[in-house]
Design an enzyme around this catalytic site. Structure first.
Site, PDB file in Angstrom:
ATOM      1  N   ARG A 178       0.702  -1.236  -0.093  1.00 31.65           N
ATOM      2  CA  ARG A 178      -0.060  -0.061   0.130  1.00 31.65           C
ATOM      3  C   ARG A 178       0.795   1.316   0.164  1.00 31.65           C
ATOM      4  NH1 ARG A 178      -3.387  -1.301   5.088  1.00 31.65           N
ATOM      5  NH2 ARG A 178      -4.315   0.664   4.815  1.00 31.65           N
ATOM      6  N   CYS A 237      -0.820   5.895   9.481  1.00 35.70           N
ATOM      7  CA  CYS A 237      -1.461   4.855   8.904  1.00 35.70           C
ATOM      8  C   CYS A 237      -2.562   5.113   7.590  1.00 35.70           C
ATOM      9  CB  CYS A 237      -1.688   3.665   9.856  1.00 35.70           C
ATOM     10  SG  CYS A 237      -3.086   3.919  11.208  1.00 35.70           S
TER      11      CYS A 237
END
Length: 278
Positions: A178, A237
């Site tokens: 990601r 995050c």
């Protein structure tokens, strides 16, 4: 160094000796992470529900798990009967997943005696201790606890400003795929990639299954990224949950300057004015 973790055996022994401990189950209703451990079932006896999905998140925010205001935190603590002087142990049903977020919120709010159950509910069950099916009914306080406003939080403008000033090092706790933009984001419509000049330490890298690595091992993880103990660190995050896993790991390893980018990737990638590295 301040104690952060407690083992299942330590907790069971303290409960058996009659120590007054508020045990908080911080488990999320669902998780988008495919790298987290499988959930364990049950509730540690006399645990209260610390609801990170609602009571301890800003329900009016368009972004997930946004940090609530000081007054909202105080009210939620009041409803749970949490006093600033209580001895508290937080855990979750994945081992180490959402409990570091609760630890961070409570300690930053001024709670003085908070520990994370290392290994979480999984460790408790595998150690042979009993579980319950229902949460303890909270004994609400008459007045809101005198919690502090949380100050170690960065907003998007501060992250933008840091691209040129480099006042701090931004660490992204998402998976490498990601971060690099090769894997999709779990949240629909959200692109993958990274914030310029950020470093990637996937939260799984500071864990051994359901447990934290020891301080030396965590230190090695940070050292491999060229991060020094004197650096000011900000953690990110997708929504501010798993960032706290790595933030707490940094504290275990002895890093002192730690903050959270609460909006994290959800907020950064949603604004087309922000640069994305792929």
């Amino acid at each position: 160094m301040k104690k952060i973790l407690i083992s299942a055996q330590e907790l069971a022994n303290q409960m058996a000796m009659g120590k007054k401990i508020k045990i908080l189950d911080t488990s999320l209703r669902s998780s988008v992470s495919n790298t987290a451990n499988e959930m364990a079932n049950g509730i540690i006896p006399r645990a209260l529900k610390f609801d990170l999905d609602e009571g301890f998140s800003d329900s009016l925010s368009v972004f997930p798990h946004t940090l609530p205001s000081r007054d909202m935190i105080a009210e939620s603590c009041q409803k749970l009967g949490l006093d600033i002087e209580d001895s508290i142990v937080v855990y979750d049903n994945k081992g180490i997943y959402s409990s570091p977020r609760a630890y961070w919120m409570l300690t930053e709010s001024g709670f003085k005696d908070v520990l994370i159950l290392n290994g979480g509910l999984k460790s408790w069950v595998e150690s042979g201790y009993s579980i319950d099916d229902n949460f303890l009914a909270p004994d609400a306080l008459k007045f809101c606890p005198n919690v502090n406003p949380i100050s170690n939080v960065k907003n998007t403008q501060e992250i933008r400003d840091n691209l040129s000033s480099q006042q701090f090092t931004l660490i992204d706790a998402r998976s490498s795929g990601r971060f690099l933009g090769t894997d999709p984001e779990p949240r629909k419509g959200l692109s993958s990639g990274s914030i310029p000049k950020s470093l990637n330490i996937p939260f799984a890298n500071v864990l051994n299954g359901a447990f934290y690595l020891d301080a030396k091992q965590i230190d090695d993880v940070f050292a491999k990224k060229g991060i020094a103990k004197s650096d000011s660190l900000v953690f990110s995050c997708r929504s501010g949950i798993t960032a706290c896993i790595v933030l707490v790991a940094a504290k275990i390893a002895g890093f002192e300057s730690t903050s959270l980018y609460d909006g994290s990737w959800s907020e950064w990638a949603a604004d087309e004015k922000n640069e994305i590295v792929i």
